[in-house]
Design an enzyme around this catalytic site. Sequence first.
Site, mmCIF file in Angstrom:
data_model
loop_
_atom_site.group_PDB
_atom_site.id
_atom_site.type_symbol
_atom_site.label_atom_id
_atom_site.label_comp_id
_atom_site.label_asym_id
_atom_site.label_seq_id
_atom_site.Cartn_x
_atom_site.Cartn_y
_atom_site.Cartn_z
ATOM 1 N N ASP A 176 -7.186 -1.607 3.120
ATOM 2 C CA ASP A 176 -6.264 -2.766 2.839
ATOM 3 C C ASP A 176 -6.565 -4.245 3.553
ATOM 4 O O ASP A 176 -6.000 -4.969 3.367
ATOM 5 C CB ASP A 176 -4.931 -2.357 3.573
ATOM 6 C CG ASP A 176 -4.344 -1.013 2.883
ATOM 7 O OD1 ASP A 176 -4.385 -0.865 1.667
ATOM 8 O OD2 ASP A 176 -3.618 -0.253 3.486
ATOM 9 N N ASP B 273 0.965 -1.090 0.178
ATOM 10 C CA ASP B 273 0.067 -0.080 0.095
ATOM 11 C C ASP B 273 0.892 1.392 0.088
ATOM 12 O O ASP B 273 2.023 1.279 0.395
ATOM 13 C CB ASP B 273 -0.874 0.000 1.333
ATOM 14 C CG ASP B 273 -1.543 1.195 1.445
ATOM 15 O OD1 ASP B 273 -2.147 1.884 0.791
ATOM 16 O OD2 ASP B 273 -1.307 1.727 2.671
ATOM 17 N N ASP C 7 -1.675 -0.632 5.728
ATOM 18 C CA ASP C 7 -2.242 -0.062 7.223
ATOM 19 C C ASP C 7 -3.754 0.274 7.305
ATOM 20 O O ASP C 7 -4.133 0.446 8.512
ATOM 21 C CB ASP C 7 -1.380 1.342 7.323
ATOM 22 C CG ASP C 7 -1.858 2.330 6.405
ATOM 23 O OD1 ASP C 7 -2.193 1.953 5.304
ATOM 24 O OD2 ASP C 7 -2.167 3.684 7.100
HETATM 25 P P1 ADP Z 1 -3.801 4.305 0.077
HETATM 26 O O1 ADP Z 1 -4.417 3.227 -0.659
HETATM 27 O O2 ADP Z 1 -2.789 4.770 -0.539
HETATM 28 O O3 ADP Z 1 -3.469 3.960 1.586
HETATM 29 P P2 ADP Z 1 -6.514 5.174 0.624
HETATM 30 O O4 ADP Z 1 -7.159 4.270 -0.188
HETATM 31 O O5 ADP Z 1 -6.463 5.240 2.081
HETATM 32 O O6 ADP Z 1 -4.968 5.451 0.066
HETATM 33 O O7 ADP Z 1 -7.092 6.512 0.113
HETATM 34 C C1 ADP Z 1 -7.209 6.850 -0.985
HETATM 35 C C2 ADP Z 1 -7.986 8.171 -1.425
HETATM 36 O O8 ADP Z 1 -9.495 7.978 -0.684
HETATM 37 C C3 ADP Z 1 -7.289 9.110 -0.635
HETATM 38 O O9 ADP Z 1 -6.329 9.751 -1.459
HETATM 39 C C4 ADP Z 1 -8.497 10.151 -0.674
HETATM 40 O O10 ADP Z 1 -8.473 10.674 -1.609
HETATM 41 C C5 ADP Z 1 -9.930 9.218 -0.167
HETATM 42 N N1 ADP Z 1 -10.075 9.406 1.019
HETATM 43 C C6 ADP Z 1 -9.833 8.052 1.797
HETATM 44 N N2 ADP Z 1 -10.198 8.326 3.121
HETATM 45 C C7 ADP Z 1 -10.686 9.696 3.233
HETATM 46 C C8 ADP Z 1 -11.055 10.510 4.053
HETATM 47 N N3 ADP Z 1 -11.243 9.963 5.416
HETATM 48 N N4 ADP Z 1 -11.204 11.862 4.041
HETATM 49 C C9 ADP Z 1 -10.787 12.351 2.665
HETATM 50 N N5 ADP Z 1 -10.776 11.513 1.788
HETATM 51 C C10 ADP Z 1 -10.519 10.335 1.891
HETATM 52 MG MG MG Z 2 -2.720 3.242 3.711
#
Ligand code: ADP
Ligand code: MG
Length: 303
Positions: free
Chosen positions: A263, A63, A259
């Site tokens: 995921d 991730d 994390d």
């Molecule tokens: P990664 O897979 O790299 O860990 P995430 O899947 O957690 O990233 O997040 C993907 C996208 O979803 C973020 O870049 C954001 O745009 C959006 N996102 C997720 N959770 C939130 C939140 N609590 N507030 C705002 N945007 C969110």
């Molecule tokens: Mg993450």
Amino acid sequence: GTPVQEALYRAATLLVAASPCAVVISVPAAILSALSAAARGGVLFKGGAALETLAEVRAYAFDKTGTLTTGRAEVTAIAAADEEHLLALLAGIEAQSEHPIADAVRRAAAARGISPVPVWGEETTPSEGITGTDAEGPIWAGNRRMAARMGAALEAPGLAALDEGAETVVYLGRADRLIGALSVADAARPTSAAGLDALRGAGVAEIALMTGDRRPVAMRIGLAMGLRPAEIHAELLPADKVALVAALAEKGRVAFVGDGVNDAAALARADVGIAMGAAGSEVALQAADVAFLSEDMTRLAAA
Ligand code: ADP
Ligand code: MG
């Protein structure tokens, strides 16, 4: 004059017959000492099976946010007619969220002395964003996918500059009306690049980056760590991460390192799920077979 094969077989038979308890106990003893050695290096295995499987893993999927990056993000720019109002609303809706973006927003608001607007009934959609209700009605915050679902046109003062950048953009709106947006930047962990190199050096053939974030951000972080564009997968939903892990699993054992809430399914699907322990979400830790407590990513190859 007995052939080696035959001699070894007889010796093993003698050992088992003469001291079965010692032979049996040698396996858990070896595994226990490996588990405690790994734990001293910050890698907590939930059991011996994960330890044995990890030794066979030749593909690693990572991730991005909070895993290859520190997850300690900073707000870098704001695009809104009223910046303070945007921060107050965003800090309100993100007040309870454990996503790294939420933490960055809360700190930015606190640094400007802005108190969060009370928001209730928050609901998170992993890899998309969060919805809730304030005194005026329902509001939402999230990425382009969320904005599209709400039917909001992405127009605000200064927004074009954010959209063209290579940082994470968070949009905030009320139904189909966009209130504003801000960008959040997160730095690679200092040890991530060395950690990936160490894995390749240890014989890991495939490494992939899988993120729910925008493609420009994924490319900036991934390329800096020596990944090829084909190894970088962006704008994924939790189910997309599972599908990509399943595709890797067709070629051999696969580990997933992550994390977030988004995921958890991929951590469960992988042969070995490795959760970032210190700042990771509760559900990721539950779904994983291994908790990774070290800040030093080269410990993964050591494990
Ligand atoms: P990664 O897979 O790299 O860990 P995430 O899947 O957690 O990233 O997040 C993907 C996208 O979803 C973020 O870049 C954001 O745009 C959006 N996102 C997720 N959770 C939130 C939140 N609590 N507030 C705002 N945007 C969110
Ligand atoms: Mg993450």
